[in-house]
Design a protein around this motif. Sequence first.
Motif, PDB file in Angstrom:
ATOM      1  N   ASN A  71       5.785  -8.553   4.721  1.00 39.75           N
ATOM      2  CA  ASN A  71       6.769  -8.793   5.759  1.00 39.75           C
ATOM      3  C   ASN A  71       7.518 -10.108   5.540  1.00 39.75           C
ATOM      4  OD1 ASN A  71       7.939  -7.761   7.988  1.00 39.75           O
ATOM      5  ND2 ASN A  71       6.455  -8.593   9.430  1.00 39.75           N
ATOM      6  N   GLU A  72       6.792 -11.123   5.125  1.00 41.12           N
ATOM      7  CA  GLU A  72       7.433 -12.419   4.875  1.00 41.12           C
ATOM      8  C   GLU A  72       8.398 -12.348   3.699  1.00 41.12           C
ATOM      9  OE1 GLU A  72       6.164 -16.774   5.294  1.00 41.12           O
ATOM     10  OE2 GLU A  72       4.284 -15.601   5.391  1.00 41.12           O
TER      11      GLU A  72
ATOM     12  N   LEU B 226       0.181  -6.574   4.861  1.00 47.14           N
ATOM     13  CA  LEU B 226       1.491  -6.412   5.505  1.00 47.14           C
ATOM     14  C   LEU B 226       2.132  -7.729   5.935  1.00 47.14           C
ATOM     15  CD1 LEU B 226       0.845  -3.111   7.493  1.00 47.14           C
ATOM     16  CD2 LEU B 226       1.942  -3.412   5.264  1.00 47.14           C
ATOM     17  N   THR B 227       1.308  -8.699   6.332  1.00 42.47           N
ATOM     18  CA  THR B 227       1.881  -9.985   6.758  1.00 42.47           C
ATOM     19  C   THR B 227       2.688 -10.604   5.613  1.00 42.47           C
ATOM     20  OG1 THR B 227      -0.248 -10.250   7.835  1.00 42.47           O
ATOM     21  CG2 THR B 227       1.266 -12.109   7.969  1.00 42.47           C
TER      22      THR B 227
ATOM     23  N   TYR C 296       7.413   0.477   6.109  1.00 43.33           N
ATOM     24  CA  TYR C 296       8.736  -0.162   6.123  1.00 43.33           C
ATOM     25  C   TYR C 296       9.782   0.771   5.533  1.00 43.33           C
ATOM     26  CZ  TYR C 296       5.833  -4.358   6.675  1.00 43.33           C
ATOM     27  OH  TYR C 296       4.919  -5.269   7.103  1.00 43.33           O
TER      28      TYR C 296
ATOM     29  N   THR D 251      11.786 -10.780   4.511  1.00 47.12           N
ATOM     30  CA  THR D 251      12.769 -11.524   5.299  1.00 47.12           C
ATOM     31  C   THR D 251      13.566 -12.519   4.451  1.00 47.12           C
ATOM     32  OG1 THR D 251      11.194 -13.268   5.782  1.00 47.12           O
ATOM     33  CG2 THR D 251      11.293 -11.446   7.349  1.00 47.12           C
TER      34      THR D 251
END
Length: 242
Positions: free
Chosen positions: A158-159, A154-155, A202, A162
């Motif tokens: 997530n990046e 997920l990290t 998400y 963005t």
Amino acid sequence: MSDLVNSIRERYESTLDKISSSAKKAGRNPDSVKLVVVTKSQPIETVRAAIEAGAKILGENYAEEGVTKIQSLRDFSAVEWHMIGHVQSRKAQLVAEHFNFNHSLDSVKLAKRLDRFCGEAKRTLPVLLEFNVGGEESKSGWQAFDESRWSELLTDVNEVMTLPNLQIRGLMTMPPIGDDAEFSRPFFQKLKRLQEFLAKQYPQVDFSELSMGTSLDYEVAVEEGATFVRVGTAIVGERRYV
Ligand SMILES: *Cc1c(COP(=O)(O)O)cnc(C)c1O
């Protein structure tokens, strides 16, 4: 029409028919599956013939080879060019500037470079996140064999989310090669479960596309939810070196 165009057309249409039957068998709308004709290592005449035979989306694996073809065939402006192979860092600019879609985003580092070059070129690039659901060492993609460790992905996801010039559209995988199409089924099912996992995490992100299935196993992939299949040799024949 040349013999080359005719023979490609026959195989292209028969592939579309099989996609359609597999979709119906699985209770899916056949229009929800898009056929990417993979033309890597094929000479320009073959790519042109594929377009004349009806191909709407072409898939290339190597940035420079793809860009040469895109530039030579720019008169066919309705055709889409999809990058489906691993993109080396130093080829990110070529991909960002010339391709319509990237199926093979496989690291945050590449995502950041693509985003930067897209920004400079004032383009938005739709991307699929590539996952390695088979656990093979040699394959690209985020390691996603072990379902109990999916939250560790997920990290990075997530990046990528963005980055303003990349648009996440779904997931892609290239499973290990087996003896028959059935061998691929559990890997396709796993990618589908990963799609559901990410979509739940998400809900604001579009993970709807699933790019999976090649000449060997695209019918099984469609049964398991593929929205893009990537078919080369079954349509344009054995690869040559260009
Ligand atoms: C070469 C390739 C394909 C197409 O394989 P065929 O066996 O020719 O259908 C699909 N996806 C990727 C990522 C490829 O590299």
